[in-house]
Design an enzyme around this catalytic site. Structure first.
Site, PDB file in Angstrom:
ATOM      1  N   ASP A 109       3.167  -6.232   3.297  1.00  0.00           N
ATOM      2  CA  ASP A 109       2.787  -5.133   4.190  1.00  0.00           C
ATOM      3  C   ASP A 109       3.067  -5.511   5.629  1.00  0.00           C
ATOM      4  O   ASP A 109       2.202  -5.468   6.492  1.00  0.00           O
ATOM      5  CB  ASP A 109       1.309  -4.764   4.011  1.00  0.00           C
ATOM      6  CG  ASP A 109       0.885  -3.627   4.942  1.00  0.00           C
ATOM      7  OD1 ASP A 109       1.765  -2.840   5.342  1.00  0.00           O
ATOM      8  OD2 ASP A 109      -0.308  -3.547   5.290  1.00  0.00           O
ATOM      9  N   GLU A 160      -5.110   2.253   2.782  1.00  0.00           N
ATOM     10  CA  GLU A 160      -5.099   1.018   3.567  1.00  0.00           C
ATOM     11  C   GLU A 160      -5.299   1.321   5.037  1.00  0.00           C
ATOM     12  O   GLU A 160      -6.038   0.651   5.744  1.00  0.00           O
ATOM     13  CB  GLU A 160      -3.774   0.268   3.352  1.00  0.00           C
ATOM     14  CG  GLU A 160      -3.738  -1.140   3.962  1.00  0.00           C
ATOM     15  CD  GLU A 160      -3.217  -1.199   5.395  1.00  0.00           C
ATOM     16  OE1 GLU A 160      -3.341  -2.261   6.025  1.00  0.00           O
ATOM     17  OE2 GLU A 160      -2.703  -0.179   5.898  1.00  0.00           O
ATOM     18  N   GLU A 161      -4.624   2.371   5.494  1.00  0.00           N
ATOM     19  CA  GLU A 161      -4.600   2.639   6.939  1.00  0.00           C
ATOM     20  C   GLU A 161      -5.964   3.067   7.473  1.00  0.00           C
ATOM     21  O   GLU A 161      -6.195   3.003   8.674  1.00  0.00           O
ATOM     22  CB  GLU A 161      -3.548   3.716   7.253  1.00  0.00           C
ATOM     23  CG  GLU A 161      -2.124   3.334   6.893  1.00  0.00           C
ATOM     24  CD  GLU A 161      -1.543   2.210   7.754  1.00  0.00           C
ATOM     25  OE1 GLU A 161      -2.284   1.615   8.552  1.00  0.00           O
ATOM     26  OE2 GLU A 161      -0.354   1.907   7.594  1.00  0.00           O
ATOM     27  N   HIS A 221       0.827  -1.208   0.000  1.00  0.00           N
ATOM     28  CA  HIS A 221       0.000   0.000   0.000  1.00  0.00           C
ATOM     29  C   HIS A 221       0.857   1.251   0.000  1.00  0.00           C
ATOM     30  O   HIS A 221       1.937   1.295   0.595  1.00  0.00           O
ATOM     31  CB  HIS A 221      -1.049   0.013   1.112  1.00  0.00           C
ATOM     32  CG  HIS A 221      -0.510   0.111   2.507  1.00  0.00           C
ATOM     33  ND1 HIS A 221      -0.214   1.309   3.088  1.00  0.00           N
ATOM     34  CD2 HIS A 221      -0.249  -0.846   3.424  1.00  0.00           C
ATOM     35  CE1 HIS A 221       0.214   1.089   4.333  1.00  0.00           C
ATOM     36  NE2 HIS A 221       0.215  -0.210   4.556  1.00  0.00           N
ATOM     37  N   HIS A 267       3.678   2.892  12.600  1.00  0.00           N
ATOM     38  CA  HIS A 267       2.710   3.911  13.031  1.00  0.00           C
ATOM     39  C   HIS A 267       3.281   4.907  14.034  1.00  0.00           C
ATOM     40  O   HIS A 267       2.526   5.530  14.788  1.00  0.00           O
ATOM     41  CB  HIS A 267       1.440   3.274  13.625  1.00  0.00           C
ATOM     42  CG  HIS A 267       0.608   2.525  12.631  1.00  0.00           C
ATOM     43  ND1 HIS A 267      -0.719   2.192  12.872  1.00  0.00           N
ATOM     44  CD2 HIS A 267       0.887   2.022  11.409  1.00  0.00           C
ATOM     45  CE1 HIS A 267      -1.196   1.510  11.837  1.00  0.00           C
ATOM     46  NE2 HIS A 267      -0.243   1.388  10.939  1.00  0.00           N
ATOM     47  N   ASP A 322       6.221   0.915   6.822  1.00  0.00           N
ATOM     48  CA  ASP A 322       4.790   0.692   6.568  1.00  0.00           C
ATOM     49  C   ASP A 322       4.273   1.779   5.635  1.00  0.00           C
ATOM     50  O   ASP A 322       3.853   2.812   6.097  1.00  0.00           O
ATOM     51  CB  ASP A 322       4.053   0.697   7.906  1.00  0.00           C
ATOM     52  CG  ASP A 322       2.575   0.393   7.766  1.00  0.00           C
ATOM     53  OD1 ASP A 322       2.165  -0.130   6.724  1.00  0.00           O
ATOM     54  OD2 ASP A 322       1.825   0.678   8.730  1.00  0.00           O
TER      55      ASP A 322
END
Lengths: 483, 483
Positions: free
Chosen positions: A362, A334-335, A288, A433, A300
């Site tokens: 991912d 995606e998130e 992503h 994140h 990520d």
């Protein structure tokens, strides 16, 4: 679709073929070799291990674009960057597929203990969180060391309070510790609100012990009041635990000013290496493109973007393309809840049956340590050959309960057979994140092994015959699936 | 001053002496032993290694008070906490000595790349920095990979620009990498301003690679325009370096809103173990109570507060106190330029000649690995006995060029002989002056070894005879020093 001959020539002309300086002409293309797919896969692995491309891609994406929050101008810049890059790499049918999402933008975020020991806390809003009133919310904190304890709290018991869940995320190679803790973030705010809480805090999901909070999305439950939701760093959570354990009544003031821009646009990016014999049959390798906004999305999922792009590029540059089409999908949004993946599955519903195998990268930089499948016959000869090609990279045969990756889920529900190249994730949640998700976290050697594994898988899945059909969990063949 | 007998009884009554449950009376005090000072020092080391007190003190200070910026209400709360704690531990003459400083308070701090790849930067203002205009300053960044390159830049060459120095801080056991880099932070803003810069940024001084900036004080030079000064995190500095290396013109917007509350009050805290024979002769062991505001000051300098307090407490609880007085000084406003240390040296000018030896614990949790001195005769028999007592703790004899510690500097200028219990600092600048300076960074075993070393030193320095006099650097005896 081009004929195979034209395809091979095109590939050679676009790739870094040695030029004859005197004439400027490309050297004669070697005739398509008669080497076995297995030998070609081994060559590809060696090329991937030595390639500069994975580091280049993840460095370029995180440097030239930086963070790429779904539905923002930054994500759109990343999409345009990706299209230009994929075209420059010589892929077929490079395109954007847009869809709409409900936007969310982080604002100011502040939290502090106001009593008994006034001090700032390191905090970050969860995606989709509502704002606090402009002056903030100040209330007593009720600490739950287990999420189960919050769920066991009676209705009304948190009236006027801020709930704080301090359950720890357990370190696990396959990320299962994060999976187990996921609801604390995704569902906790509404659970607290149902019990009367005015705001919700959690100890950051994540395995690091630094003064970073870990963001991520949450979902308000129907019918529950929408209260502000945020994560505090692990040391901050422990500070409040200590103060409470000492018998203090801890008051916290929280101020969050996220905004909700309404309906905005995101997009999936698609690029292909058209198959030479069965171009309508698809081996899908995804990643992503969007990222959270605090880091630059290197782990990520810049790493995944680099890995699947490299895999497809190395296969594209072969003298002879594989039989089936390799489709790279760089998902958007995606998130925010796999929104790009859902849009893709919807837009491509008609060709779901032509998705022979699908997987995503991912889960960071790797290395890949296991090859998991979810196919009707996990001992299919082609699966065995893929495994045999992966073994020298240090990858063992895993189970037949693969999930494909987050963005593969919606396809899987349409019956698409999936695999996982299981990525080493012991340190993934040290960075994921958080503001620490930056390019300096990426180790070339790890990333290149991962690129090698995806290359080998994608090539053999596209070259070898096999109609895999999806298996249900626990290896039960799902005869209804496949299309 | 109490007589020794009363002192010993007092000490026993205040310490955790076993009580006879039936009567509630303390058990009879053992007679003062005839054990050698060396044997008593070994006992003290064993007690320190097993003591809960160091972890308790640093945990209590960082939990009950948290950050303690000089001249703030938080530093005053810390001072009152310290006085209460030191009194409860049974020390003599516990007191605060106030002095005034020029206050500084952090405000909002924001920085972002505005072009070519818009993204936020992790930034923190340097102590004493002026504010930007409310709307911020936006300008092109000029990168200097070496501070020397900034100094070599001609006048006017940074007109309208933001200067960024990205020189790295080198990891070194004794902190010398930070020492070498210190001017980049302390003097860089004025050097940039002299050349026309509108703001000054530096790559955080610090050895970590996380997304934290490293704060600290800076000093504006006379005559140079005062421009805003801030540190960005190492990954952010590298991001700008990469963009510039790619040929981009990088623009940054910086917003800082620190405030200058004018003259405010700070204070030093003093507590003593009065000597039984020469109470006017002082062995000074110091640490500083203030901290930067982003972490909770566990490493810098809660650890030091814990270590020197424990050392003095274990000595205080001996059946017989040492001959000389041990004075614990918890300095205020160290971080703003050793202001407490300067106030102490001024207030105690008359008794500087009575400071037999002085040292500070202000370099983290240890362990101590070397014993350095700066005395006229580094082979003085008492120095040799102190070294012999430290050797079993894993401490070797270092050099005779000790500096005593930051807060010892002003005393040293008055001729006070000093020592250093050299603290392991390889990881100190991973945490120092960052939000990560929290209690979870402290390892009990390291802290207790440090407490043991300071206890052994302080006890023997107070018990053994010796008039050390200060040596100049490189072992040259300084015959003019001593008072």
């Amino acid at each position: 679709m081009k004929t195979p001959i034209v395809s091979v020539l095109g590939a050679l002309l676009l790739s870094a073929a040695p030029m004859l300086p005197a004439t400027g002409l490309a050297v004669a293309a070697p005739a398509a070799t008669t080497r076995s797919p297995d030998a070609i896969a081994a060559d590809l692995a060696a090329k991937a291990l030595a390639s500069d491309l994975p580091m280049q891609i993840v460095t370029d994406l995180t440097t030239e674009i930086g963070p790429r929050l779904a539905g923002t101008e930054a994500e759109k810049r990343a999409a345009d960057w990706a299209v230009a890059r994929l075209k420059a790499l010589g892929f077929d049918s490079v395109r954007q597929e847009s869809f709409t999402i409900t936007g969310w933008l982080r604002g100011e975020e502040k939290a502090e203990i106001t009593g008994p020991a006034p001090q700032p806390l390191v905090v970050t809003a969860l995606g989709t969180s509502v704002a606090t009133p402009p002056e903030g919310i100040e209330a007593e904190v009720v600490v739950f060391k287990r999420y189960a304890d919050l769920l066991a709290a009676p209705e009304g018991s948190l009236e006027g309070k801020i709930a704080l869940v301090t359950e720890k995320t357990v370190r696990a190679q396959d990320g299962s510790g994060y999976g187990a803790a996921g609801l604390i973030r995704r569902a906790g705010a509404s659970e607290a609100a149902k019990r009367g809480a005015v705001a919700y805090l959690l100890r950051s999901l994540g395995t690091h012990d630094h003064r970073f909070p870990h963001t991520g999305s949450q979902v308000y439950a129907e019918g529950a009041p929408k209260i502000p939701a945020a994560a505090i760093s692990p040391p901050d959570a422990e500070q409040i635990e200590r103060l409470v354990a000492r018998g203090h009544t801890v008051k916290v003031k929280l101020k969050l000013t996220p905004s909700h821009p309404g309906t905005v646009t995101s997009q999936n990016i698609i690029a292909e290496v058209k198959g030479r014999e069965k171009p309508d049959e698809i081996i899908l390798i995804g990643a992503h493109l969007d990222s959270w906004d605090q880091g630059t999305g290197a782990i990520d999922d810049g790493a995944g973007v680099a890995v699947v792009t490299t895999a497809a590029k190395l296969i594209r540059d072969l003298p002879q393309r594989p039989k089936r089409t390799i489709r790279v999908v760089l998902f958007g949004a995606e998130e925010y809840g796999l929104l790009g993946a859902k849009a893709y599955a919807e837009a491509h519903k008609a060709e779901m049956g032509k998705h022979i195998l699908a997987t995503e990268a991912d889960f960071g930089q790797g290395p890949v340590y296991a090859f998991n499948t979810r196919v009707a016959d996990p001992k299919h000869p082609s699966i065995v050959r893929i495994q045999n090609a992966l073994t020298p990279l240090g990858i063992y045969r895993g189970d037949n309960a693969a999930h494909g990756g987050p963005d593969i889920g919606p396809m899987m529900q349409h019956g698409v057979p999936v695999v996982n190249l299981a990525l080493e994730g012991s340190d993934y949640f040290d960075t994921h994140h958080t503001p620490d998700d930056t390019i300096d976290r990426i180790e070339r050697k790890r990333l290149n092994q991962t690129a090698a594994a995806y290359t080998v898988f994608a090539y053999l899945a596209a070259e070898l015959d096999g109609d895999y059909r999806q298996a249900r969990v626990a290896d039960a063949p799902n005869t209804a699936s496949g299309n």
